[in-house]
Design an enzyme around this catalytic site. Structure first.
Site: not given
Ligand code: OAD
Ligand code: ZN
Length: 243
Positions: A100, A117, A125
């Site tokens: 996050n 991330h 910059c």
């Molecule tokens: P996702 O949106 O892919 O997944 C979120 C997860 O949280 C899902 O598996 C949901 O089931 C779960 N979820 C929802 N509500 C919840 C709750 N109350 N408690 C526990 N779990 C819950 O998000 P990430 O896996 O974080 O990267 O995504 C990874 C990366 O993809 C991000 O950091 C971002 C994105 O592209 C960049 O921006 C570089």
């Molecule tokens: Zn600069």
């Protein structure tokens, strides 16, 4: 909710590593990326969260990031984030690896955080690397106060490499822990998605906290199908009793 086996593992654990994703912040009102209300369903990633967008359509790029920052400026950590502070205090060695960028783990008070991330509340910059806290009220296209070059939010954009130093520390923390807990991540984005496997390959007990099934679920030693805040506050109560 937590098996006796997991409770014993936690009782004997010296080193615990946690990986969090967007799900832990969902209960604070931060949209997740995937799933039906996911951010990437509403906004075309390839147009917004890329270096090309920053260079070719900077106004659109910064409108998107300024909007996300404005939203985050009004948001607070939830019980899940606060529970992780208690959990950090409980173990001798504790590492919180997060995908996050929302600053909520820092806000809640965790200490040993690896932001894989980056962090959206800061700008870097593109020329001199100067790092500044951004002003959530700012609008338009910001420039470096030192050299005047274009800034970039201090986050990993699509196509960007991760900070190798932070990634190496995350891999190390995953390989040495006795219990690894993956919380609120779809476990689909590399290299973060490999961290639980590094942990398991080195003998850690692998726990997943997520209300939905993910790419990781079948490989976890224990899956807790609950929201992060509920599961983690329950976990702090168990640790309190073990103390
Ligand atoms: P996702 O949106 O892919 O997944 C979120 C997860 O949280 C899902 O598996 C949901 O089931 C779960 N979820 C929802 N509500 C919840 C709750 N109350 N408690 C526990 N779990 C819950 O998000 P990430 O896996 O974080 O990267 O995504 C990874 C990366 O993809 C991000 O950091 C971002 C994105 O592209 C960049 O921006 C570089
Ligand atoms: Zn600069």
């Amino acid at each position: 909710m937590f098996s006796e086996k997991l409770i014993q593992r936690l009782k004997n654990a010296y080193t615990v590593t946690v990986l969090t994703g967007a799900g832990i912040s969902a209960e604070s009102g931060v949209p997740t990326f995937r799933g039906k209300d996911g951010l990437w369903n509403k906004y075309p990633v390839e147009k917004l969260a890329t270096i090309e967008a920053l260079e070719k359509t900077p106004k659109l790029f910064w409108d998107f990031y300024n909007w996300r920052r404005e939203l985050l400026a009004t948001i607070k950590p939830n019980l899940g984030h606060y529970a992780l502070v208690d959990i950090e205090n409980y173990f001798e060695e504790f590492t919180l690896i997060t995908q996050n960028v929302d600053n909520l783990h820092l806000d809640a008070g965790n200490k040993n955080i690896l932001e894989l991330h980056g962090n959206i509340t800061k700008n870097r910059c593109t020329n001199c690397d100067d790092l500044t806290q951004m002003d959530p009220k700012e609008s338009g296209i910001p420039k470096c106060r030192k050299c005047g070059a274009f800034l970039k939010p201090d986050v990993v954009l699509f196509g960007d490499p991760l900070n190798q130093n932070i990634l190496r520390k995350a891999q190390e923390a995953s390989s040495v822990c006795e219990v690894f807990i993956s919380i609120g991540t779809s476990a689909e984005v590399e290299p973060a998605a490999s961290l639980p496997f590094i942990a398991k390959g080195n003998g850690a007990f692998l726990v997943e906290i997520n209300p939905e099934k993910t790419a990781l679920s079948a490989n976890a030693d224990e899956v807790i199908n609950l929201n992060a805040s509920k599961a983690l506050t329950h976990l702090t109560m168990i640790l309190d009793r073990l103390r």
